[in-house]
Design an enzyme around this catalytic site. Structure first.
Site, mmCIF file in Angstrom:
data_model
loop_
_atom_site.group_PDB
_atom_site.id
_atom_site.type_symbol
_atom_site.label_atom_id
_atom_site.label_comp_id
_atom_site.label_asym_id
_atom_site.label_seq_id
_atom_site.Cartn_x
_atom_site.Cartn_y
_atom_site.Cartn_z
ATOM 1 N N ASP A 71 3.952 6.641 -3.289
ATOM 2 C CA ASP A 71 3.512 6.003 -1.832
ATOM 3 C C ASP A 71 4.756 5.503 -1.101
ATOM 4 O O ASP A 71 5.186 4.662 -1.615
ATOM 5 C CB ASP A 71 2.385 4.843 -1.365
ATOM 6 C CG ASP A 71 2.219 3.681 -2.206
ATOM 7 O OD1 ASP A 71 3.097 3.674 -3.752
ATOM 8 O OD2 ASP A 71 1.989 2.353 -1.855
ATOM 9 N N GLU A 72 4.805 5.803 -0.088
ATOM 10 C CA GLU A 72 5.769 4.870 1.129
ATOM 11 C C GLU A 72 7.194 4.611 0.753
ATOM 12 O O GLU A 72 7.973 3.395 0.616
ATOM 13 C CB GLU A 72 5.038 3.420 1.009
ATOM 14 C CG GLU A 72 3.771 3.117 2.019
ATOM 15 C CD GLU A 72 2.823 1.839 1.687
ATOM 16 O OE1 GLU A 72 2.365 1.612 2.846
ATOM 17 O OE2 GLU A 72 3.396 1.192 1.020
HETATM 18 C C1 ACM Z 1 -0.672 2.475 -0.877
HETATM 19 O O1 ACM Z 1 -1.702 1.379 -0.388
HETATM 20 N N1 ACM Z 1 0.219 1.892 -0.279
HETATM 21 C C2 ACM Z 1 -1.427 3.189 -1.657
#
Ligand code: ACM
Length: 484
Positions: free
Chosen positions: A298-299
């Site tokens: 993620d991110e």
């Molecule tokens: C997330 O909340 N960055 C998966």
């Protein structure tokens, strides 16, 4: 809420000092252990044992646990529970169903069952027949032990409470910018350096592989599968502090101990980082066998799309070669991943692409399922970027219609993540998790046909005394009568 429940109002079963728990004469050690668990549950002393039924019918005042292949239509987790005046019979095609059936029997007994040492408890259950099975295979909670560390005993307590609500997956977010929480013997500085930090400057901590294996085994005894997550290629600052060569510029970043994310990533264009990834995956999978391995994903802001996708695809082959099925957050879906890889939706992401590939998804929508969001503007703990999440918001959505293009058949299940930026103690975790996690559990288990906020709101009040008896610091949210 069970699939079907027929009550015989005039009758009930009373647990007496004579009441014994029986398993079949040829029961496996696993079934016997569930029998012992049930025997302990009804005993007002610990160390109680189940007995083997040596031919013939169970005597009066007995509780029997039986594997019954004819119940295969209910699946491994489904069960059939019959309570009459003289007997309790819990049957299932597989041990997991017996365990869940014991939990339903537990819920039908008064709250005194949660006080093992209570003197002369009067345990009485209504006469019922319940035939039950879950809507979804994946009913999870996630603990972020990276932002603040949570010790093994606190995790086990959380597992015990999860079992009461038939949750079956505990996702452990074991690494992030602020800390690395699991021993990796071939990369010792991950914990020697990366394990010593957390948000706010505290001492951090980590699980040895033996402690991690113990948590996994404890969870397994409660029919909960632990899902390890090592977040990569971003959210990895703690590892980069420990091993600067994992970065493209080979210099150590500052430790990151604030709320928010560092922008650093693994140097995905450097072949040697795949040795690191492989060692970490293999050591964790060897410490305790795992059917799943979550790689985060993620991110990530500082890589090109091509670099990011190439990394995800290469890591997928590493994870798959080690045995587990890969899971990643929604961002991984645009990569050319295998349909057997699982994508976990959390935000406005591309999870639908995995459904289009014929793959499965886990739903953890931020505005409903993120248990680290505040209940309302008065909640001291928690964040609010995904909005306030009161109990109704946590409960009142349908996994089969949440995202256009992701229908029931693509949904593996639901999970409530509890990120730990603002939570430090077991009491903090519990305050944000309960009662909202019971809403996630209900969405995961009960059929859409039984979805009814008013009905849930009335029933959940009765869980207050139970959670209190278990020492859970739950939030007495408004709109629910907690005085039962
Ligand atoms: C997330 O909340 N960055 C998966």
């Amino acid at each position: 809420m069970p699939s079907t429940i027929d009550v015989s109002p005039a009758d009930s079963f009373l647990v007496t000092p004579r009441t014994a728990v029986y398993v079949d004469s040829a029961a496996s050690a696993e079934v016997e252990a569930i029998g012992d668990y049930a025997a302990n549950m009804i005993a007002s002393r610990s160390g109680a044992k189940s007995q083997r039924l040596a031919g013939g019918a169970a005597p009066d005042s007995s509780i029997t646990l039986t594997l019954d292949p004819s119940l295969a239509t209910l699946g491994d987790e489904g069960y059939d529970l019959t309570i009459t005046r003289t007997r309790v019979r819990i049957a299932s095609a597989a041990p997991a169903g017996l365990f869940h059936g014991v939990q339903t029997f537990r819920q039908l007994l008064p709250v005194a069952v949660e006080h093992p040492s209570a003197y002369q408890r009067r345990l009485i259950a209504p006469a019922v027949h319940v035939a039950d099975s879950p809507r979804f295979a994946w009913r999870g909670a996630m603990l972020d032990v990276a932002r603040h560390f949570l010790g093994p005993d606190d995790v086990k307590h959380f597992i015990d409470v999860m079992a009461l609500y038939k949750l079956n997956r505990l996702h452990l977010h074991l690494s992030d910018d602020q800390g690395w929480r699991i021993e990796i013997k071939s990369w010792p500085k991950l914990t020697e350096v990366g394990g010593q930090t957390e948000i706010g400057g505290g001492a951090g901590g980590f699980y040895t592989q033996a402690q991690y294996a113990d948590i996994v085994a404890y969870a397994r005894s409660r029919y909960i599968t632990v899902v390890p997550e090592i977040d990569m290629p971003g959210h990895i600052n703690a590892a980069l502090v420990a091993y600067p060569d994992l970065r493209c510029n080979h210099t150590a970043p500052e430790p990151f101990t604030r709320i928010g994310g560092a922008s650093n990533t693994l140097c995905v264009t450097n072949d040697s980082i795949y040795q690191f990834v492989g060692d970490v995956v293999r050591e964790i999978a060897a410490a305790a066998p795992t059917p799943y391995f979550h790689i985060g994903g993620d991110e990530v802001r500082s890589l090109t799309k091509e670099q990011y996708r190439g990394f995800i695809e290469r890591v997928e082959s590493i994870v798959t070669a080690a045995g587990p099925r890969m899971i990643g957050w929604g961002e991984i879906a645009p990569a050319n991943i295998h349909p057997s890889t699982i994508v976990q939706h959390w935000n406005k992401d591309s999870t639908v692409l995995q459904a289009e590939r014929g793959g499965k998804v886990i739903l953890s929508p931020g505005p409903h399922a993120y248990m680290d969001m505040k209940y309302d503007s008065t909640t001291a703990l928690g964040l609010k970027w995904a909005g306030f999440i009161n109990l109704k918001t946590a409960y009142d959505w349908d996994p089969a219609t949440l995202i256009p293009g992701i229908g029931e058949q693509s949904v593996l299940g639901v999970e409530g993540p509890l990120w730990a930026e603002t939570v430090m103690t077991r009491q903090d975790y519990e305050y944000l998790a309960f009662p909202r996690l019971t809403a996630i559990a209900e969405l995961g288990w009960s059929s859409a046909r039984h979805h009814d906020w008013e009905n849930f709101r009335r029933r959940i009040g009765a869980q207050g005394t139970r959670l209190a008896a278990l020492g859970v610091n739950f939030a007495r949210v408004p709109g629910v009568d907690w005085s039962w």
